[in-house]
Design an enzyme around this catalytic site. Structure first.
Site, PDB file in Angstrom:
ATOM      1  N   SER A   4     -59.902 -27.488  49.836  1.00 37.99           N
ATOM      2  CA  SER A   4     -59.068 -27.365  50.845  1.00 37.99           C
ATOM      3  C   SER A   4     -59.624 -28.103  52.065  1.00 37.99           C
ATOM      4  O   SER A   4     -61.105 -27.705  52.546  1.00 37.99           O
ATOM      5  CB  SER A   4     -59.260 -26.042  50.743  1.00 37.99           C
ATOM      6  N   GLY A   5     -58.971 -27.731  53.193  1.00 39.58           N
ATOM      7  CA  GLY A   5     -58.667 -28.695  54.174  1.00 39.58           C
ATOM      8  C   GLY A   5     -60.096 -29.703  54.520  1.00 39.58           C
ATOM      9  O   GLY A   5     -60.338 -30.387  55.423  1.00 39.58           O
ATOM     10  N   GLY A  28     -61.685 -25.692  46.734  1.00 37.74           N
ATOM     11  CA  GLY A  28     -62.218 -26.830  47.123  1.00 37.74           C
ATOM     12  C   GLY A  28     -62.271 -28.188  47.862  1.00 37.74           C
ATOM     13  O   GLY A  28     -62.721 -28.645  47.746  1.00 37.74           O
ATOM     14  N   ASP A  48     -51.460 -23.809  59.359  1.00 43.65           N
ATOM     15  CA  ASP A  48     -52.797 -24.229  57.844  1.00 43.65           C
ATOM     16  C   ASP A  48     -53.886 -25.237  58.990  1.00 43.65           C
ATOM     17  O   ASP A  48     -54.240 -26.125  58.598  1.00 43.65           O
ATOM     18  CB  ASP A  48     -53.300 -24.270  57.091  1.00 43.65           C
ATOM     19  N   HIS A  55     -56.999 -21.945  56.270  1.00 42.87           N
ATOM     20  CA  HIS A  55     -57.585 -20.805  55.675  1.00 42.87           C
ATOM     21  C   HIS A  55     -58.549 -20.693  55.253  1.00 42.87           C
ATOM     22  O   HIS A  55     -59.451 -19.428  54.574  1.00 42.87           O
ATOM     23  CB  HIS A  55     -56.314 -20.941  54.929  1.00 42.87           C
TER      24      HIS A  55
END
Length: 855
Positions: free
Chosen positions: A805-806, A803, A711, A656
């Site tokens: 994310s991932g 922030g 995701d 995403h």
């Protein structure tokens, strides 16, 4: 993060024949001739009787001689053992009261040093010879250094002591002496010494005083920082089995500040590890030891120590042949503290131990007299409190301590509050002459005694907490007063037998969360049965029978032996196609596959520094603590997402993060920059940080930007990174790898520190736990897929946020190796109650990662 002896013997007796016995010989016994005569047959019994007497007498003589020899041998052994000599080395110091210190005394090769040292050795010989418990065993002394005050001499003395006298000698040497009688030696006329003290010393340490091959003397200069390192640092390891020492000095009436900027020696263990000792003295005596260090510390760890005078001694004793670079240290001099403590007034304020957050100096006393407005009471809130000794601390805190209202506090404590019944309070801090710590940071507050915590809950300790933390299953008050007398919410809490409330997903997770084990008691299966990981009960005989009777492989995963089983989604598959009964066998240090494939490509998941989306409720991480953490920046926007390094050229992140938006194509790899080895977002050009661009961004083809299913994305760097102490890859779990409910996992990132807040500059870390999938589905109905996992706390408090994310969800295994359990994906808000974070389950997408990256 372990004979019996038996003896057998046999004996026999040959009987004399009845009848006549005749001998043609005579025997000389004890000088007498004894003839043998004819005896009538009816005397045969008498003959046997007489022969038996001789045998008994002979046996008695033999036994007597044996016992006498044994007794003599025992006495000889006892005498020799008691008189066996033991070498005892004592280190100490004394004060020469009628001498003034001169610069030449710093140089052990100067004539002035030799002359004064000779007098000290003669004085010690005179002193010890006058003490009955010491004089007969005294051999020699040596002087190692001098320092100011008037002149302090540091020395060692050697004694050769009978074993039975060791304790008496140690008692005698431990006393403090004053040489009051006039010396007989003419050379010692008008030579006055006092405060002669000595302490038993490890003979290994004493060797440093006689071997100058690794001995250094340094003097700080005003306004300058002096650096020193272990021999060979950083290009080669320090010498094996060495004894090194650094004598550090400053000018008179100043103190020294010592900081280890890099510290990497052999790990601490019980088998004689390498050790660095720092002393508030120039003599290596235990009562003046400031700190003992071994192992490895991250650069951000506080290793600053203060002296109480103008000298320090650093020693390195290496007992291993392990290869480690050693340390890099700096020291400088600063003015001696003239006073410690003071008078504090006003409604509120803060105070701390001297030189906080560095280690406070030894041998210091501080007093703070605090006064708030007359109509208020005063309380002290200790936010950080570390007064820890390496040895056992007595309950009455006899060494370093804080004293308030007549009560002493020491050791390591969580945040706590001490209050008074008036507007005044006195805080006393005491540090003895030995080991120091970072001390405390505290604030004083004024409050209305009728309502000490307006709008909040008041712990019995005096601490104020938000009302929302009352009865939430977590002890926010150190005395548990916020969790006592609660009525549990049956929707998401379990009521323990002791009336504490705990999150439902902790029930039956194998951990005693209630304290009385009531959360685990209802989970047991009937007698002689085994409880599977999925809750199913099977017969005990079906455990470890090489068949998956549970359906999830848990009955075969914990067996001592590992065997091949039919392949399922729950079993680990070797490269040769064989599947194993063992759960999570990859990179565990044991080769279980016959082709060794479970231990291949295992240079991952280990950190050079181990201590023990922003992260809401997290804390600052140490430099190098999460070496696989990557910061992803977009030109003109700064940090947007996190990622995990899985090889020198590939990263794993969330799909995403790369969804295109009107006006910007986030799927374009040329827009992004990756920063590896980054700790502080404001220092992207710092030493050790590596910047790379991307060749390509590959998002999962099944990614759904509405449900966030699948995701995940992999990113290829434009050129490989170089691994270092702050840049290393994390291990990828096999598709069969399990992360059970209740397991502790770490989430890291630079995202927002609160919902709707701003990003963090320093990399944050938060410790969270895997939540039972069924419970999570009930909290987030119709929103979860098998590719998702819930991790966090049902009561909120710690979570990933915008922030993060991932970024990685790092799970530690038994050997401290980290696996990438998940990728930060989505959540409803940040750290909300009953809204845990949702992460992409990496194990179920492992085959896709391998297909796209080859890793």
């Amino acid at each position: 993060m372990k004979s019996n002896r038996a003896q057998k013997g046999k004996g026999g007796k040959k009987e004399l024949d009845a009848g006549l016995k005749y001998s043609h010989q005579s025997q000389n016994v004890n000088g007498f001739e004894e003839g043998v005569e004819f005896l009538p047959a009816n005397n045969s019994r008498k003959v046997e009787k007489r022969g038996s007497k001789r045998w008994i007498v002979l046996l008695a003589v033999v036994i007597f001689i044996f016992l006498l020899s044994l007794m003599v041998g025992t006495l000889v052994w006892h005498f020799n053992s008691q008189n066996a000599r033991v070498q005892k080395i004592f280190n100490g110091f004394l004060r020469i009261t009628n001498e003034n210190f001169i610069d030449a005394y710093e140089n052990s090769n100067s004539t002035e040093f030799a002359s004064l040292a000779s007098k000290v050795k003669e004085a010690l010989k005179f002193l010890y010879n006058g003490i009955p418990a010491l004089g007969p065993f005294y051999k020699e002394s040596g002087v190692t250094a001098f320092s100011e005050g008037s002149v302090i001499a540091y020395y060692w003395s050697e004694f050769s002591v009978p074993q039975y006298m060791v304790e008496e000698v140690e008692r005698a040497i431990s006393k403090e002496y004053v040489l009051s009688l006039p010396p007989r030696s003419r050379s010692l006329q008008s030579f006055n010494i006092d405060s002669v003290v000595a302490f038993p010393t490890d003979a290994r340490t004493a060797q440093t005083t006689r071997d100058n091959s690794c001995s250094f003397s340094l003097h700080a200069r005003y306004g300058e920082v002096t650096r020193f390192t272990t021999p060979g640092f950083p290009d080669s390891p320090y010498p094996a089995r060495a004894r090194c020492q650094w004598v550090l000095r400053g000018d008179a009436d100043l103190v020294l500040s010592l900081t280890f900027q890099t510290f990497d020696v052999a790990a601490c263990d019980d088998y004689g590890s390498d050790v660095v000792m720092v002393y508030d003295s120039l003599s290596p005596v235990e009562p003046r030891a400031v700190v003992q260090l071994c192992g490895t510390y991250p650069p951000s760890y506080n290793l600053t120590f203060l002296s109480s005078q103008n000298v320090m001694l650093v020693t390195l004793i290496t007992n291993t042949v392990r290869r480690h670079p050693g340390f890099k240290a700096v020291f400088f001099q600063l003015p001696k503290m003239t006073e410690c403590g003071g008078r504090l007034t006003g409604a509120q304020g803060t105070f701390s131990t001297p030189y906080y957050p560095g280690h406070y100096p030894p041998n210091i006393d501080c007093t703070w007299d605090i006064e708030v407005p007359r109509d208020k009471n005063v309380k002290i809130r200790f936010k950080l409190f570390y007064l820890v000794e390496p040895h056992k601390i007595l309950r009455n805190c006899t060494k370093d301590y804080v004293e308030i209202n007549g009560e002493k506090f020491c050791g390591e404590k969580p945040q706590f509050v001490v209050s008074s019944k008036s507007n005044k309070i006195t805080v006393r801090f005491h540090s003895d002459e030995s080991y120091t710590d970072t001390g405390f940071f505290a604030e004083y507050l004024s409050y209305d005694s009728r309502d000490p915590c307006p709008g909040m809950f008041t712990c019995k300790t005096g601490r104020c907490i938000n009302n929302t933390l009352r009865c939430d299953g977590w002890a926010d008050c150190t005395d548990y007063s916020d969790e006592l007398g609660c009525v549990c919410n049956s929707t998401y809490q379990f009521t323990c037998k002791n009336k504490l409330c705990k999150p439902l997903y902790w029930v039956c997770d194998g951990l005693n969360d209630c304290g009385d084990n009531s959360d685990e008691q209802q989970c047991s299966c009937p007698a002689h049965t085994f409880r599977c990981g999925n809750g199913k009960c099977i017969s005990e005989s079906q455990k470890c029978n090489k068949q998956d009777n549970c359906g999830d492989g848990s009955d075969e995963a914990g067996c001592e032996s590992v065997w091949t089983v039919p392949c399922t989604t729950h079993t680990y598959k070797c490269l040769d196609g064989v599947c194993l009964s063992k759960g999570n066998p990859e990179c565990d240090g044991k080769s279980d596959c016959s082709d060794g494939s479970d231990e291949k490509n295992c240079d991952c998941g280990l950190r050079s520094f181990s201590k023990q989306s922003r992260i809401v409720g997290g804390q600052n991480s140490d430099v190098g603590e999460w070496p696989w953490q990557v910061s992803l920046h977009v030109e003109g926007q700064g940090h947007l997402c996190g990622a995990s390094l899985i090889s020198s050229t590939w990263l794993v992140s969330a799909a995403h993060c790369f969804v295109d938006e009107p006006g910007i194509r986030y799927s374009d790899p040329t827009l992004w920059k990756a920063y590896m080895g980054l700790h502080d977002q404001s220092q992207r050009s710092a030493k050790g940080v590596q910047e790379r661009g991307f060749k390509q961004i590959i998002s999962h083809e099944a990614f759904n930007d509405f449900t966030f299913d699948y995701d995940i994305a992999v990113l290829e760097l434009d050129k490989p990174v170089e691994f270092s102490s702050v840049i290393r890859p994390i291990c990828l779990p096999d598709s069969s790898h399990t992360f059970p409910a209740g397991k502790t996992i770490w989430v890291t990132g630079w995202g927002h520190t609160k919902e709707g807040g701003t990003g963090a500059l320093i990399l944050q870390k938060g410790e969270i736990r895997v939540i039972n999938q069924t419970i999570c589905e009930s909290l987030l109905p119709n929103q979860l897929t098998p590719r998702m996992m819930c991790v966090g706390f049902l009561n909120g408090g710690v979570d990933a946020c915008q922030g993060d994310s991932g970024g990685p969800l790092s799970s530690v295994e038994d050997d401290e190796r980290m696996f990438l359990a998940g990728v930060v994906s989505w959540g409803e808000g940040c750290a909300r109650r009953n809204k845990p974070g949702v992460y992409t389950r990496v194990s179920l997408l492992r085959d896709w990662i391998r297909k796209k990256t080859g890793v």
